[in-house]
Motif scaffolding. Structure first.
Motif, PDB file in Angstrom:
ATOM      1  N   ARG B  36       0.837  -1.211   0.000  1.00 21.79           N
ATOM      2  CA  ARG B  36       0.000   0.000   0.000  1.00 21.79           C
ATOM      3  C   ARG B  36       0.876   1.266   0.000  1.00 21.79           C
ATOM      4  O   ARG B  36       0.652   2.193  -0.773  1.00 21.79           O
ATOM      5  N   LEU B  37       1.908   1.250   0.876  1.00 24.94           N
ATOM      6  CA  LEU B  37       2.794   2.418   0.941  1.00 24.94           C
ATOM      7  C   LEU B  37       3.537   2.617  -0.374  1.00 24.94           C
ATOM      8  O   LEU B  37       3.746   3.737  -0.823  1.00 24.94           O
ATOM      9  N   PHE B  38       3.931   1.475  -0.982  1.00 27.21           N
ATOM     10  CA  PHE B  38       4.659   1.569  -2.248  1.00 27.21           C
ATOM     11  C   PHE B  38       3.774   2.183  -3.324  1.00 27.21           C
ATOM     12  O   PHE B  38       4.193   3.065  -4.067  1.00 27.21           O
ATOM     13  N   LEU B  39       2.515   1.748  -3.370  1.00 26.80           N
ATOM     14  CA  LEU B  39       1.609   2.236  -4.418  1.00 26.80           C
ATOM     15  C   LEU B  39       1.279   3.714  -4.236  1.00 26.80           C
ATOM     16  O   LEU B  39       0.830   4.375  -5.158  1.00 26.80           O
ATOM     17  N   ARG B  40       1.514   4.219  -3.003  1.00 28.62           N
ATOM     18  CA  ARG B  40       1.247   5.635  -2.775  1.00 28.62           C
ATOM     19  C   ARG B  40       2.385   6.516  -3.287  1.00 28.62           C
ATOM     20  O   ARG B  40       2.240   7.721  -3.422  1.00 28.62           O
ATOM     21  N   HIS B  41       3.549   5.898  -3.521  1.00 28.13           N
ATOM     22  CA  HIS B  41       4.743   6.617  -3.962  1.00 28.13           C
ATOM     23  C   HIS B  41       4.626   6.793  -5.476  1.00 28.13           C
ATOM     24  O   HIS B  41       4.798   5.844  -6.234  1.00 28.13           O
ATOM     25  N   ARG B  42       4.317   8.024  -5.898  1.00 30.27           N
ATOM     26  CA  ARG B  42       3.960   8.208  -7.304  1.00 30.27           C
ATOM     27  C   ARG B  42       5.120   7.895  -8.259  1.00 30.27           C
ATOM     28  O   ARG B  42       4.955   7.202  -9.249  1.00 30.27           O
ATOM     29  N   LEU B  43       6.314   8.407  -7.914  1.00 29.99           N
ATOM     30  CA  LEU B  43       7.466   8.165  -8.787  1.00 29.99           C
ATOM     31  C   LEU B  43       7.768   6.672  -8.892  1.00 29.99           C
ATOM     32  O   LEU B  43       8.105   6.166  -9.950  1.00 29.99           O
ATOM     33  N   ALA B  44       7.621   5.965  -7.768  1.00 32.65           N
ATOM     34  CA  ALA B  44       7.941   4.529  -7.763  1.00 32.65           C
ATOM     35  C   ALA B  44       6.983   3.780  -8.673  1.00 32.65           C
ATOM     36  O   ALA B  44       7.389   2.874  -9.409  1.00 32.65           O
ATOM     37  N   VAL B  45       5.705   4.149  -8.644  1.00 36.12           N
ATOM     38  CA  VAL B  45       4.732   3.466  -9.492  1.00 36.12           C
ATOM     39  C   VAL B  45       5.016   3.774 -10.963  1.00 36.12           C
ATOM     40  O   VAL B  45       4.991   2.876 -11.809  1.00 36.12           O
ATOM     41  N   THR B  46       5.344   5.048 -11.244  1.00 40.19           N
ATOM     42  CA  THR B  46       5.746   5.392 -12.614  1.00 40.19           C
ATOM     43  C   THR B  46       6.928   4.536 -13.038  1.00 40.19           C
ATOM     44  O   THR B  46       6.949   3.981 -14.144  1.00 40.19           O
ATOM     45  N   GLY B  47       7.925   4.425 -12.142  1.00 36.52           N
ATOM     46  CA  GLY B  47       9.105   3.620 -12.437  1.00 36.52           C
ATOM     47  C   GLY B  47       8.728   2.181 -12.733  1.00 36.52           C
ATOM     48  O   GLY B  47       9.234   1.578 -13.686  1.00 36.52           O
ATOM     49  N   LEU B  48       7.807   1.643 -11.934  1.00 38.71           N
ATOM     50  CA  LEU B  48       7.389   0.253 -12.114  1.00 38.71           C
ATOM     51  C   LEU B  48       6.729   0.076 -13.480  1.00 38.71           C
ATOM     52  O   LEU B  48       7.011  -0.891 -14.200  1.00 38.71           O
ATOM     53  N   VAL B  49       5.868   1.036 -13.853  1.00 37.64           N
ATOM     54  CA  VAL B  49       5.183   0.943 -15.143  1.00 37.64           C
ATOM     55  C   VAL B  49       6.204   0.980 -16.283  1.00 37.64           C
ATOM     56  O   VAL B  49       6.184   0.126 -17.184  1.00 37.64           O
ATOM     57  N   VAL B  50       7.137   1.941 -16.206  1.00 36.80           N
ATOM     58  CA  VAL B  50       8.159   2.039 -17.259  1.00 36.80           C
ATOM     59  C   VAL B  50       8.984   0.757 -17.329  1.00 36.80           C
ATOM     60  O   VAL B  50       9.233   0.208 -18.401  1.00 36.80           O
ATOM     61  N   PHE B  51       9.366   0.259 -16.148  1.00 38.38           N
ATOM     62  CA  PHE B  51      10.179  -0.961 -16.119  1.00 38.38           C
ATOM     63  C   PHE B  51       9.413  -2.143 -16.721  1.00 38.38           C
ATOM     64  O   PHE B  51       9.969  -2.943 -17.465  1.00 38.38           O
TER      65      PHE B  51
END
Lengths: 318, 308
Positions: B36-51
């Motif tokens: 949940r905390l990870f999904l709240r981190h906007r840059l991290a989610v963007t990074g995950l999508v790009v990856f």
């Protein structure tokens, strides 16, 4: 303090010894030897001649014996000769060390000064527009490998816009001049310093953020100090400790960065010399340069630890 | 299995069960909280999508690529980008877009495999050093001291150049030389956990060392390892690209982002055919940036101070 330095230097001797053993072993584990690298693969010498050359070069002796030969000469200050050119290694390193120090010294000095300044600004204005921009820049800076930044800069600023010369130490055929050297220095130094700016900035920022919430900073403000004095005298002064650690950690990577940037910008320094050593399997050169690198890194670590004592009087070395 | 062992195993699993029950009583499991905390981190989610996009392109390279990456075509040499060849063609008429896609397979595989090796090795050594301490610890830590004296780029470049080229060798060199950092992380974590009550309880029950390490200590060190893994993948990809750029590492015709950048060392290619090296460069930066963002998000998500 003197005792402390003495002890640290004594401890470093066995570590240096192990470093050289490790590198020597790595070189031994690999297939082939200096002679096979020296001879053209399509035109090998007859076996007898190869054997004679190996004997002459001492390559027929067992690895431990060769290691101790190397160690005996090195301790006496003889680092050997370069395989192909026969140039003494101390001379080769002496010729190349100046350009690298100029390049890396410039990059580090500017990188750290700019990095600390931006880090402080970014911390004071936390979550502001500027802070966000700088944060994105920092991420880009640490994710952008130096070789790619170098290629891009060379492509854009030297080849497309023609603002800067495309590599080298000076314009060929022209006498040495300060402006000419500066012209050649700016681009590679700027590229390397991007990394330093980015990581110094991040460390300074987080250290500043932590320090600025402490009681003594509140006290300093309460006693009526001007904000700038609080930031520099109380904030930065105490935030510098973690920053010094990271600056000490830059030293080991100097040669790594030099290898890439010097090969892109044809800068005749130690990085290129090391690459030549690797390409030509110049074992003497590799051993000598890794040993010197290890010594430099150890001195840097010692200086870092001593710098703690200067910045933070609570830290004492007995 | 003797009776005594059975009792130990029963008690041991009772201990583990008790832990699970206690977790269920709480409102949210640590893993759900982390996600949940990870999904709240906007840059991290963007990074995950790009990856995931880059990884997907690499995984489905045969479908994504428009051409065979190794087909030489003398009639299509040195073409600039067009609708037929998105990123143009190189000096032997190979399609740069397809090569970049296939290179992603190699570069990502090198990154993931190398990190798997270094984490496995590092965890093993760090666990032994951290749990047993004593002379084993001293020897291992002095060894990491020596290894860490050297910048990874230099030692890996040296070994890679001398070991010779190849994907397998590149993975091995990067993987086998990068274990000191994970081993230190695991060791530090184990040393702090070693003295806590639940470990003393396990030891008092007679749980043997290997089981204590596997069932009680390792699960508690997993957060450190996951964060290291993400950053380790980024640095392994950069290392591969770096040494292949310098001509060691992965060799053509096998495409990797690093050896695609290598052609740019030729000034005429660098100046006149930017489409040959820029795509690989952009791919490296995007991947590393994405992985770094993911790592940043993971670190925040695992940080107990940030748990809300």
């Amino acid at each position: 303090m003197g005792r402390y330095i003495q002890r640290r230097l004594l401890i470093s001797i066995p570590i240096l010894f192990m470093v050289t053993v490790l590198i020597f072993t790595l070189l031994q584990l690999t297939p082939g030897d200096p002679l096979t690298a020296f001879l053209p693969p399509d035109n090998p010498l007859p076996q007898e001649q190869q054997d004679a050359m190996r004997r002459q070069l001492g390559l027929d002796r067992s690895p431990p014996v060769r290691y101790f030969f190397w160690l005996r000469e090195t301790v006496q200050g003889n680092l050997g000769y370069r395989q192909r050119t026969g140039e003494p290694i101390t001379e080769a390193i002496g010729n190349r060390i100046g350009p690298t120090m100029l390049l890396m010294g410039t990059a580090m000095t500017f990188g750290i000064l700019i990095g600390v300044t931006l880090g402080v600004i970014s911390a004071i204005k936390q979550y502001s527009f500027l802070d966000n921009i700088l944060t994105v820049f920092a991420f880009l800076g640490v994710s952008f490998p130096v070789y790619l930044a170098g290629l891009l800069a060379l492509y854009l600023f030297s080849l497309r816009f023609r603002w800067f010369p495309a590599g080298g130490l000076s314009t060929p055929g022209e006498p040495f001049s300060f402006t000419d050297r500066l012209d050649h220095l700016i681009l590679p130094a700027a590229i390397i310093s991007i990394n330093y700016v980015a990581s110094t900035m991040r460390y300074t920022r987080s250290a500043m953020l932590e320090v600025m919430t402490t009681d003594y900073v509140r006290t300093a403000r309460a006693k009526g100090l001007r904000e700038n004095a609080v930031i520099v005298g109380h904030g930065l002064r105490n935030a510098l400790l973690p920053v010094v650690t990271i600056i000490g950690a830059y030293v080991p990577n100097l040669l790594g960065g030099a290898v890439f940037i010097e090969s892109i910008f044809s800068w005749p320094g130690l990085g290129r010399l090391y690459l030549e050593g690797i390409d030509g399997r110049d074992y003497n050169l590799i051993m000598a340069m890794t040993l010197i690198l290890a010594i430099v890194i150890m001195i840097a670590n010692l200086l870092t630890d001593l710098a703690y004592g200067l910045i933070d009087p609570r830290i004492r070395y007995e | 299995m003797s009776d005594g062992d059975a009792v130990v195993a029963a008690n041991d699993s009772a201990l583990a069960r008790a832990g699970r029950v206690a977790e269920r009583v709480k409102t949210e499991s640590p893993w759900r909280k982390t996600i949940r905390l990870f999904l709240r981190h906007r840059l991290a989610v963007t990074g995950l999508v790009v990856f995931l996009i880059i990884g997907g392109m690499a995984l489905f390279a045969p479908i994504v690529a428009t051409h065979n990456p190794n087909t030489i075509s003398l009639t299509d040499r040195n073409l600039p980008p067009s609708s037929e060849h998105f990123f143009g063609t190189d000096r032997t008429g190979r399609d740069t877009f397809s090569r970049t896609v296939y290179a992603g397979r190699v570069s990502l595989a090198v990154g993931l495999a190398a990190v798997t090796i270094s984490i496995t090795l590092g965890t093993l050594l760090g666990a032994v050093a951290g749990y047993f301490g004593g002379w084993i610890d001293t020897i291992l830590m002095r060894l990491t001291d020596v290894m860490m004296t050297f910048p990874p780029v230099i030692i890996i470049l040296t070994v890679a150049a001398i070991a010779g080229p190849g994907v397998g060798k590149t993975i091995l060199v990067i993987g086998l030389l990068n274990w000191p950092i994970p081993s230190r992380l695991v060791r530090a974590k184990f040393m702090s956990l070693r003295e806590q009550e639940f470990i003393h309880a396990a030891q008092a029950l007679g749980v043997d060392s290997s089981r204590t390490i596997r069932k009680h200590l390792l699960p508690n060190a997993i957060d450190v390892l996951i964060v290291y893994a993400s950053l380790g993948v980024a640095s392994a990809i950069l290392l591969e690209a770096g040494i292949s750029f310098l001509g060691a590492g992965v060799q053509p015709p096998t495409p990797s982002w690093g050896n695609m950048l290598n052609v740019a060392r030729n000034v005429s290619v660098l100046e006149n055919d930017p489409w040959l090296w820029m795509p690989a460069g952009v791919a490296v930066v995007l991947t590393v940036l994405a992985v770094n963002f993911i790592g940043d998000g993971l670190r925040d998500a695992f940080d107990p101070r940030a748990r809300r």
